[in-house]
Design a protein around this motif. Structure first.
Motif, PDB file in Angstrom:
ATOM      1  N   ILE A 303       0.840  -1.207   0.000  1.00  0.00           N
ATOM      2  CA  ILE A 303       0.000   0.000   0.000  1.00  0.00           C
ATOM      3  C   ILE A 303       0.872   1.252   0.000  1.00  0.00           C
ATOM      4  CG2 ILE A 303      -1.648   1.320   1.374  1.00  0.00           C
ATOM      5  CD1 ILE A 303      -2.874  -1.322   2.248  1.00  0.00           C
ATOM      6  N   ASN A 304       1.928   1.242   0.821  1.00  0.00           N
ATOM      7  CA  ASN A 304       2.814   2.401   0.871  1.00  0.00           C
ATOM      8  C   ASN A 304       3.503   2.621  -0.489  1.00  0.00           C
ATOM      9  OD1 ASN A 304       2.213   2.881   3.544  1.00  0.00           O
ATOM     10  ND2 ASN A 304       3.872   1.566   4.293  1.00  0.00           N
ATOM     11  N   ALA A 305       3.931   1.498  -1.136  1.00  0.00           N
ATOM     12  CA  ALA A 305       4.573   1.623  -2.451  1.00  0.00           C
ATOM     13  C   ALA A 305       3.596   2.189  -3.482  1.00  0.00           C
ATOM     14  CB  ALA A 305       5.099   0.266  -2.903  1.00  0.00           C
ATOM     15  N   ALA A 306       2.333   1.733  -3.428  1.00  0.00           N
ATOM     16  CA  ALA A 306       1.336   2.245  -4.363  1.00  0.00           C
ATOM     17  C   ALA A 306       1.076   3.726  -4.137  1.00  0.00           C
ATOM     18  CB  ALA A 306       0.041   1.446  -4.229  1.00  0.00           C
ATOM     19  N   VAL A 307       1.063   4.149  -2.889  1.00  0.00           N
ATOM     20  CA  VAL A 307       0.840   5.574  -2.591  1.00  0.00           C
ATOM     21  C   VAL A 307       1.994   6.415  -3.125  1.00  0.00           C
ATOM     22  CG1 VAL A 307       0.645   7.259  -0.726  1.00  0.00           C
ATOM     23  CG2 VAL A 307      -0.635   5.100  -0.611  1.00  0.00           C
ATOM     24  N   ARG A 308       3.233   5.930  -2.880  1.00  0.00           N
ATOM     25  CA  ARG A 308       4.384   6.678  -3.387  1.00  0.00           C
ATOM     26  C   ARG A 308       4.382   6.736  -4.930  1.00  0.00           C
ATOM     27  NH1 ARG A 308       7.004   3.635   0.638  1.00  0.00           N
ATOM     28  NH2 ARG A 308       7.819   2.229  -0.982  1.00  0.00           N
ATOM     29  N   GLY A 309       4.039   5.615  -5.605  1.00  0.00           N
ATOM     30  CA  GLY A 309       3.972   5.615  -7.076  1.00  0.00           C
ATOM     31  C   GLY A 309       2.923   6.560  -7.599  1.00  0.00           C
ATOM     32  N   GLY A 310       1.768   6.616  -6.975  1.00  0.00           N
ATOM     33  CA  GLY A 310       0.721   7.538  -7.407  1.00  0.00           C
ATOM     34  C   GLY A 310       1.148   8.981  -7.263  1.00  0.00           C
ATOM     35  N   ALA A 312       4.245  10.102  -7.454  1.00  0.00           N
ATOM     36  CA  ALA A 312       5.231  10.387  -8.514  1.00  0.00           C
ATOM     37  C   ALA A 312       4.551  10.615  -9.860  1.00  0.00           C
ATOM     38  CB  ALA A 312       6.231   9.233  -8.599  1.00  0.00           C
ATOM     39  N   VAL A 313       3.532   9.828 -10.159  1.00  0.00           N
ATOM     40  CA  VAL A 313       2.812  10.002 -11.433  1.00  0.00           C
ATOM     41  C   VAL A 313       2.114  11.340 -11.476  1.00  0.00           C
ATOM     42  CG1 VAL A 313       0.887   9.126 -12.806  1.00  0.00           C
ATOM     43  CG2 VAL A 313       2.553   7.519 -11.818  1.00  0.00           C
ATOM     44  N   ARG A 314       1.502  11.752 -10.361  1.00  0.00           N
ATOM     45  CA  ARG A 314       0.815  13.051 -10.341  1.00  0.00           C
ATOM     46  C   ARG A 314       1.810  14.199 -10.549  1.00  0.00           C
ATOM     47  NH1 ARG A 314      -2.199  10.487  -6.277  1.00  0.00           N
ATOM     48  NH2 ARG A 314      -0.816  11.378  -4.678  1.00  0.00           N
ATOM     49  N   GLU A 315       2.998  14.116  -9.952  1.00  0.00           N
ATOM     50  CA  GLU A 315       4.000  15.162 -10.148  1.00  0.00           C
ATOM     51  C   GLU A 315       4.455  15.226 -11.613  1.00  0.00           C
ATOM     52  OE1 GLU A 315       7.138  14.411  -7.450  1.00  0.00           O
ATOM     53  OE2 GLU A 315       5.970  14.911  -5.629  1.00  0.00           O
ATOM     54  N   LEU A 316       4.635  14.057 -12.232  1.00  0.00           N
ATOM     55  CA  LEU A 316       5.049  14.038 -13.648  1.00  0.00           C
ATOM     56  C   LEU A 316       3.990  14.665 -14.550  1.00  0.00           C
ATOM     57  CD1 LEU A 316       7.101  13.163 -15.787  1.00  0.00           C
ATOM     58  CD2 LEU A 316       5.996  10.897 -15.810  1.00  0.00           C
ATOM     59  N   LEU A 317       2.713  14.351 -14.301  1.00  0.00           N
ATOM     60  CA  LEU A 317       1.633  14.935 -15.099  1.00  0.00           C
ATOM     61  C   LEU A 317       1.566  16.439 -14.922  1.00  0.00           C
ATOM     62  CD1 LEU A 317      -1.219  12.294 -14.558  1.00  0.00           C
ATOM     63  CD2 LEU A 317       0.166  12.649 -16.618  1.00  0.00           C
ATOM     64  N   HIS A 318       1.732  16.918 -13.700  1.00  0.00           N
ATOM     65  CA  HIS A 318       1.716  18.366 -13.473  1.00  0.00           C
ATOM     66  C   HIS A 318       2.863  19.042 -14.202  1.00  0.00           C
ATOM     67  CE1 HIS A 318      -1.653  18.268 -10.866  1.00  0.00           C
ATOM     68  NE2 HIS A 318      -1.036  17.645  -9.821  1.00  0.00           N
ATOM     69  N   ALA A 319       4.036  18.390 -14.233  1.00  0.00           N
ATOM     70  CA  ALA A 319       5.204  19.004 -14.927  1.00  0.00           C
ATOM     71  C   ALA A 319       4.962  19.067 -16.440  1.00  0.00           C
ATOM     72  CB  ALA A 319       6.450  18.178 -14.611  1.00  0.00           C
ATOM     73  N   ARG A 320       4.378  18.036 -17.010  1.00  0.00           N
ATOM     74  CA  ARG A 320       4.100  18.054 -18.443  1.00  0.00           C
ATOM     75  C   ARG A 320       3.077  19.119 -18.802  1.00  0.00           C
ATOM     76  NH1 ARG A 320       3.949  11.720 -20.423  1.00  0.00           N
ATOM     77  NH2 ARG A 320       6.203  11.275 -20.053  1.00  0.00           N
ATOM     78  N   ARG A 321       2.033  19.230 -17.989  1.00  0.00           N
ATOM     79  CA  ARG A 321       1.018  20.252 -18.270  1.00  0.00           C
ATOM     80  C   ARG A 321       1.614  21.644 -18.190  1.00  0.00           C
ATOM     81  NH1 ARG A 321      -3.989  17.818 -14.648  1.00  0.00           N
ATOM     82  NH2 ARG A 321      -4.404  15.995 -16.001  1.00  0.00           N
ATOM     83  N   ALA A 322       2.514  21.851 -17.242  1.00  0.00           N
ATOM     84  CA  ALA A 322       3.169  23.170 -17.118  1.00  0.00           C
ATOM     85  C   ALA A 322       4.010  23.474 -18.339  1.00  0.00           C
ATOM     86  CB  ALA A 322       3.996  23.226 -15.832  1.00  0.00           C
ATOM     87  N   GLY A 323       4.726  22.436 -18.915  1.00  0.00           N
ATOM     88  CA  GLY A 323       5.561  22.634 -20.090  1.00  0.00           C
ATOM     89  C   GLY A 323       4.729  22.959 -21.323  1.00  0.00           C
ATOM     90  N   VAL A 324       3.585  22.289 -21.465  1.00  0.00           N
ATOM     91  CA  VAL A 324       2.727  22.545 -22.623  1.00  0.00           C
ATOM     92  C   VAL A 324       2.149  23.949 -22.558  1.00  0.00           C
ATOM     93  CG1 VAL A 324       0.566  21.844 -23.728  1.00  0.00           C
ATOM     94  CG2 VAL A 324       2.208  20.097 -22.963  1.00  0.00           C
ATOM     95  N   ALA A 325       1.790  24.377 -21.384  1.00  0.00           N
ATOM     96  CA  ALA A 325       1.220  25.725 -21.237  1.00  0.00           C
ATOM     97  C   ALA A 325       2.245  26.785 -21.534  1.00  0.00           C
ATOM     98  CB  ALA A 325       0.687  25.909 -19.813  1.00  0.00           C
ATOM     99  N   ALA A 326       3.525  26.546 -21.234  1.00  0.00           N
ATOM    100  CA  ALA A 326       4.564  27.534 -21.510  1.00  0.00           C
ATOM    101  C   ALA A 326       4.811  27.611 -23.015  1.00  0.00           C
ATOM    102  CB  ALA A 326       5.838  27.173 -20.787  1.00  0.00           C
TER     103      ALA A 326
END
Length: 326
Positions: A303-310, A312-326
């Motif tokens: 459960i802890n590993a799944a929480v940490r993976g989720g 990390a995925v959310r941070e990656l998606l936020h970074a991509r959205r920020a790059g596209v907007a720029a």
């Protein structure tokens, strides 16, 4: 030796052997029942059960009294016919327990024998005389309650009780009373009081009572001021004593304890072990406590590993959205 003893339906073989051995002793060879049991090859536990059966059936009676020097003496009476408490006391004191029979009726043989737990023992057969007047015993809730309120010494009620409590239970009873007295200031008992009342507390445990029941019986409803803690504790132990189990119930408990094997009700653990491991399940579980704990730890780690993976995925998606907007 009456046939009723040999064919008695409620006496075990140890009880019959102990009684017949004691009745066969000559006048100059009378001895305490404990010594007779040792000579007859009866162990301590078997002797305790056999003596309890003989007391319950009226073949053995005991009285405890304090001598002139302050030492306690136990007086035993063994008979070849069952006697009530009144008949046994009459035989001990040399008084007839029933009126003299009419002319032509057979006389009852003298069966009372009252040896003490000392070397000096003799017969006390009933002698002719007027029939004793037996006063009715007081109701259990009258005299003891009055004595409890007045703080009278109730140690005399312990002298006539039959002492068949094993020493381990007596020791446990003394420790229980000392613990209760330490917690409740109104029941502060001296060392002498604890030693006297340990037998009653041990009998409480022998009859199946628990520590919580004993504490509740002694502590509940205490008056604001207790003038005689020893008398009050003795009174409550006597009045609130649990009902003694019958001989049939004791035999059934022994049968159940010996009938079930040690591995009865156990189950083999479904986890990975070098050798098969048995455990006693509480419900329908298939894993032993160790494997169950390991399984819970593995689930928590996943459960802890799944929480940490989720995260990390959310941070990656936020970074991509920020790059596209720029």
């Amino acid at each position: 030796m009456p046939n009723e003893i040999i064919r008695h339906p409620r006496l075990s073989s140890d009880a019959v052997r102990l009684l017949t051995w004691a009745l066969s002793l000559p006048d100059e060879g009378l001895e305490p029942l404990s010594k007779t049991a040792k000579r007859a090859g009866i162990g301590k536990s078997a002797f305790t059960r056999a003596k309890r059966e003989l007391v319950a059936e009226g073949f053995v009676h005991e009285w405890r009294r304090q001598g002139d020097g302050g030492r306690w003496v136990t007086e035993q009476m063994i008979s070849n016919v069952p006697l009530t408490a009144v008949e046994a006391a009459a035989a001990r004191d040399g008084r007839p327990s029933v009126p003299s029979p009419a002319a032509g009726e057979p006389n009852r043989p003298a069966v009372g024998r009252s040896p003490k737990k000392t070397e000096k023992k003799n017969y006390n057969p009933p002698t002719p005389g007027p029939a004793p007047v037996v006063e009715p015993e007081p109701v259990a809730d009258e005299v003891p309650v009055a004595a409890e309120r007045e703080g009278e010494d109730l140690s005399t009620s312990m002298q006539s009780s039959v002492c068949t409590v094993p020493p381990p239970l007596v020791e446990r009873g003394g420790l229980a009373l000392a613990a209760i007295a330490h917690v409740e200031p109104r029941l502060r008992l001296s060392g002498r009081d604890v030693a006297k009342l340990a037998v009653l507390a041990g009998e409480w445990f022998q009859r199946g009572g628990g520590m919580s029941d004993l504490r509740e019986a002694l502590v509940s409803g205490l008056p604001e001021v207790v003038h005689s803690p020893g008398a009050l504790v003795c009174n409550r132990l006597t009045r609130k004593m649990p009902t003694a189990p019958t001989f049939a119930e004791l035999r059934e408990a022994d049968r159940r304890a010996t009938a079930e094997p040690r591995v009865g009700g156990m189950r083999e653990c479904a986890g990975e072990h070098t050798q098969p491991r048995l455990f006693r399940p509480v419900d329908a579980e298939t894993l032993c406590p160790t494997c169950h704990s390991d399984a819970e730890a593995g689930v928590a780690a996943a459960i802890n590993a799944a929480v940490r993976g989720g995260a990390a995925v959310r941070e990656l998606l936020h970074a991509r959205r920020a790059g596209v907007a720029a």
